[in-house]
Write an enzyme that holds these catalytic residues in place. Structure first.
Site, short mmCIF file in Angstrom:
data_model
loop_
_atom_site.label_atom_id
_atom_site.label_comp_id
_atom_site.label_asym_id
_atom_site.label_seq_id
_atom_site.Cartn_x
_atom_site.Cartn_y
_atom_site.Cartn_z
N ARG A 126 54.09 10.04 19.73
CA ARG A 126 53.91 9.38 21.04
C ARG A 126 52.48 8.85 21.04
O ARG A 126 51.53 9.65 21.00
CB ARG A 126 54.14 10.37 22.18
CG ARG A 126 53.66 9.84 23.52
CD ARG A 126 54.21 10.62 24.68
NE ARG A 126 55.62 10.34 24.88
CZ ARG A 126 56.31 10.66 25.98
NH1 ARG A 126 55.72 11.27 26.97
NH2 ARG A 126 57.59 10.38 26.07
N HIS A 168 60.29 2.60 24.03
CA HIS A 168 60.68 4.02 24.11
C HIS A 168 62.14 4.13 23.64
O HIS A 168 63.04 4.42 24.42
CB HIS A 168 60.51 4.53 25.54
CG HIS A 168 60.49 6.01 25.69
ND1 HIS A 168 60.57 6.88 24.61
CD2 HIS A 168 60.40 6.81 26.80
CE1 HIS A 168 60.53 8.13 25.05
NE2 HIS A 168 60.43 8.11 26.37
N GLN A 187 64.50 7.31 24.15
CA GLN A 187 64.98 7.38 25.53
C GLN A 187 66.21 6.49 25.71
O GLN A 187 67.21 6.89 26.32
CB GLN A 187 63.85 6.92 26.48
CG GLN A 187 64.25 6.84 27.93
CD GLN A 187 64.46 8.21 28.55
OE1 GLN A 187 63.59 9.05 28.48
NE2 GLN A 187 65.63 8.43 29.15
N ASP A 195 61.92 3.11 36.59
CA ASP A 195 60.91 3.95 35.96
C ASP A 195 59.68 3.94 36.89
O ASP A 195 59.63 3.17 37.86
CB ASP A 195 60.56 3.37 34.57
CG ASP A 195 59.58 4.24 33.79
OD1 ASP A 195 59.39 5.41 34.15
OD2 ASP A 195 58.98 3.72 32.80
N CYS A 252 64.21 7.59 33.56
CA CYS A 252 63.83 8.35 32.35
C CYS A 252 63.10 9.64 32.70
O CYS A 252 63.05 10.55 31.89
CB CYS A 252 62.97 7.48 31.46
SG CYS A 252 61.48 6.88 32.28
N ARG A 276 68.69 13.55 25.93
CA ARG A 276 67.63 13.27 24.95
C ARG A 276 67.86 14.14 23.71
O ARG A 276 67.71 13.68 22.58
CB ARG A 276 66.25 13.58 25.56
CG ARG A 276 65.83 12.68 26.71
CD ARG A 276 65.50 11.28 26.23
NE ARG A 276 64.46 11.27 25.23
CZ ARG A 276 63.15 11.27 25.50
NH1 ARG A 276 62.73 11.25 26.74
NH2 ARG A 276 62.26 11.26 24.52
N1 NVA Z 1 56.77 4.14 31.44
C1 NVA Z 1 56.40 5.54 31.44
C2 NVA Z 1 57.48 6.35 30.78
C3 NVA Z 1 57.23 7.83 30.73
C4 NVA Z 1 58.32 8.56 30.00
C5 NVA Z 1 55.06 5.72 30.74
O1 NVA Z 1 54.82 5.04 29.72
O2 NVA Z 1 54.25 6.50 31.21
N1 CP Z 2 61.22 10.45 29.62
C1 CP Z 2 60.26 11.01 28.86
O1 CP Z 2 59.95 10.54 27.79
O2 CP Z 2 59.72 12.14 29.38
P1 CP Z 2 58.41 12.90 28.86
O3 CP Z 2 57.24 12.00 29.16
O4 CP Z 2 58.37 14.17 29.64
O5 CP Z 2 58.53 13.13 27.39
#
Ligand code: NVA
Ligand code: CP
Length: 314
Positions: A111, A138, A141, A233, A273, A301
Site C-alpha cells: 500500500r 485499488h 478492493q 467512497d 469500500c 476482501r
Molecule cells: N479512497 C480512499 C480509500 C481507502 C480504502 C483512500 O485512498 O484513502
Molecule cells: N477498503 C480498504 O482498503 O480498507 P483499509 O484501508 O482498512 O485497508
C-alpha cells in the site's frame, strides 16, 4: 483452469487494466471456488511454506488483516512491514528493496502513496507485486466488489452500477472491473474531482467491447436512476487531509441519502469500500439500512484476495 493458472503465475497485480476480461472472470470464479471450500471447511494450502511481505506506507484495517488471514488460509505466512521501519523509510532505493525482498519472500503486497513507486518495485522484483492501494488504483478492493455484487444479484453483465463521489483510486478500479464484466457504469463527481481522463477512455472502450456502457455526469440523481448498485467512497482520501474542509463544501450535493437512493431500483445494493464517514458521503440510514452490503463486501476482501494470491504465487 490449469492453463489460466499457468498464464497468471508470477504476474504482478498492479491494475486490472493489465488483465484480460477472461483473466478477471477467472479470478472471480476462482474466488467463488475458494470461498465455497472455506465455508465447507476444506483445506486449501496452495501456498504452503510461502511468505508474502506486506508493506504499508498508509493506514489499513481491511487490507492488512484480509491479506494476512488469506495467507494463513493458504498455508503460508503474511509478514506485516511498515515502511517507516524498513530501510526504504530512510532512503534505501526502491530498486535495492525489490532485489533484496526477492531473495527472501515469494510475493510483495504494498500500500503506497505513489503508483509510480509500485511500478518501479514491480519492475525490479522477480516475484509478484500486488497493489494494496495507491493514489491511482485499488484493484484488490474492486475484485471483492465484483464478488459481492455477483453473490447478491447472481450475475454482473448488464447490471447498472452507479458510482457517486470522488473520482479517486477506488472509483478507477471499480470502473475498470465493471467494464471487464460488461456492466452499465455511470459515474457522478463534482466538477474538479473527475476521473482520470485517460483511465475513463480505457474504461469506455473496455465496457463497450464487453457489451456494457460508461456514462459520466455531474448530476448524482441522473447517475443513480434505476441503479442495481450504488457505490461511494470517502470525500477525503488518505493524504488529502488538508483539503478536507473545502471538499466538505464541494461534495455536499453528492451524499448518498434516502432522497438520492429513491431513484434507484427498490432492491438496489449500497456499497462502500470503507472506512466510511456517516453523514458525510453517506447517510446513516443508508449505510446501516436494509440495502447496505458493506460488511459482506468487506468480508469478501479475504476471498477475492485469496484467489489473487493463489493464482499469482502458486
Ligand atoms: N479512497 C480512499 C480509500 C481507502 C480504502 C483512500 O485512498 O484513502
Ligand atoms: N477498503 C480498504 O482498503 O480498507 P483499509 O484501508 O482498512 O485497508
Amino acid at each position: 483452469m490449469d492453463e489460466m493458472l499457468t498464464q497468471l503465475k508470477g504476474k504482478d497485480f498492479l491494475t486490472l487494466l493489465d488483465f484480460s476480461s477472461e483473466e478477471v472472470q477467472f479470478l472471480l470464479d476462482y474466488a467463488v471456488e475458494l470461498k465455497e471450500k472455506f465455508q465447507q471447511g476444506e483445506e486449501t494450502h496452495l501456498l504452503k511454506g510461502k511468505t508474502l511481505a506486506m508493506i504499508f506506507e498508509k493506514h489499513s484495517t481491511r487490507t492488512r488483516i484480509s491479506f494476512e488471514v488469506g495467507m494463513t488460509h493458504l498455508g503460508g505466512n503474511g509478514m506485516f512491514l511498515h515502511s517507516r521501519d524498513l530501510q526504504i523509510g530512510r532512503g534505501e532505493t526502491v530498486h535495492d528493496t525489490a532485489k533484496v525482498l526477492s531473495e527472501f519472500v515469494d510475493g510483495i503486497m504494498i500500500r503506497a502513496n505513489s503508483h509510480e513507486m509500485v511500478e518501479e518495485l514491480a519492475e525490479h522484483a522477480s516475484i509478484p507485486v500486488i497493489n494494496g492501494l495507491t493514489d491511482v488504483y485499488h484493484p484488490a478492493q474492486a475484485m471483492a466488489d465484483l464478488l459481492t455484487i455477483l453473490e447478491v444479484k447472481g450475475s454482473l453483465k448488464g447490471l447498472k452500477l452507479a458510482y457517486v463521489g470522488d473520482g479517486n483510486n477506488v472509483a478507477h478500479s471499480l470502473m475498470i472491473a465493471g467494464a471487464h464484466m460488461g456492466m452499465e457504469l455511470t459515474v457522478a463527481t463534482p466538477k474538479g474531482y473527475e476521473f482520470d481522463e485517460a483511465i475513463g477512455q480505457k474504461v469506455k472502450a473496455l465496457a463497450e467491447k464487453n457489451g456494457g456502457s460508461f456514462m459520466t455526469t455531474y448530476d448524482a440523481t441522473e447517475a443513480v436512476q434505476q441503479a442495481d448498485a450504488i457505490y461511494t467512497d470517502v470525500w477525503t482520501s488518505m493524504g488529502q487531509e488538508e483539503e478536507s474542509a473545502q471538499r466538505l463544501i464541494d461534495f455536499k450535493d453528492y451524499q448518498i441519502n434516502d432522497a438520492l437512493v429513491s431513484h434507484a431500483k427498490d432492491d438496489y445494493m449500497f456499497l462502500h469500500c470503507l472506512p466510511a464517514h456517516r453523514e458525510e458521503e453517506v447517510a446513516t440510514s443508508v449505510i446501516d439500512g436494509p440495502n447496505s452490503y458493506v460488511f459482506h463486501q468487506a468480508g469478501n476482501r479475504l476471498h477475492a484476495q485469496k484467489a489473487i494470491l493463489a493464482a499469482l504465487m502458486q
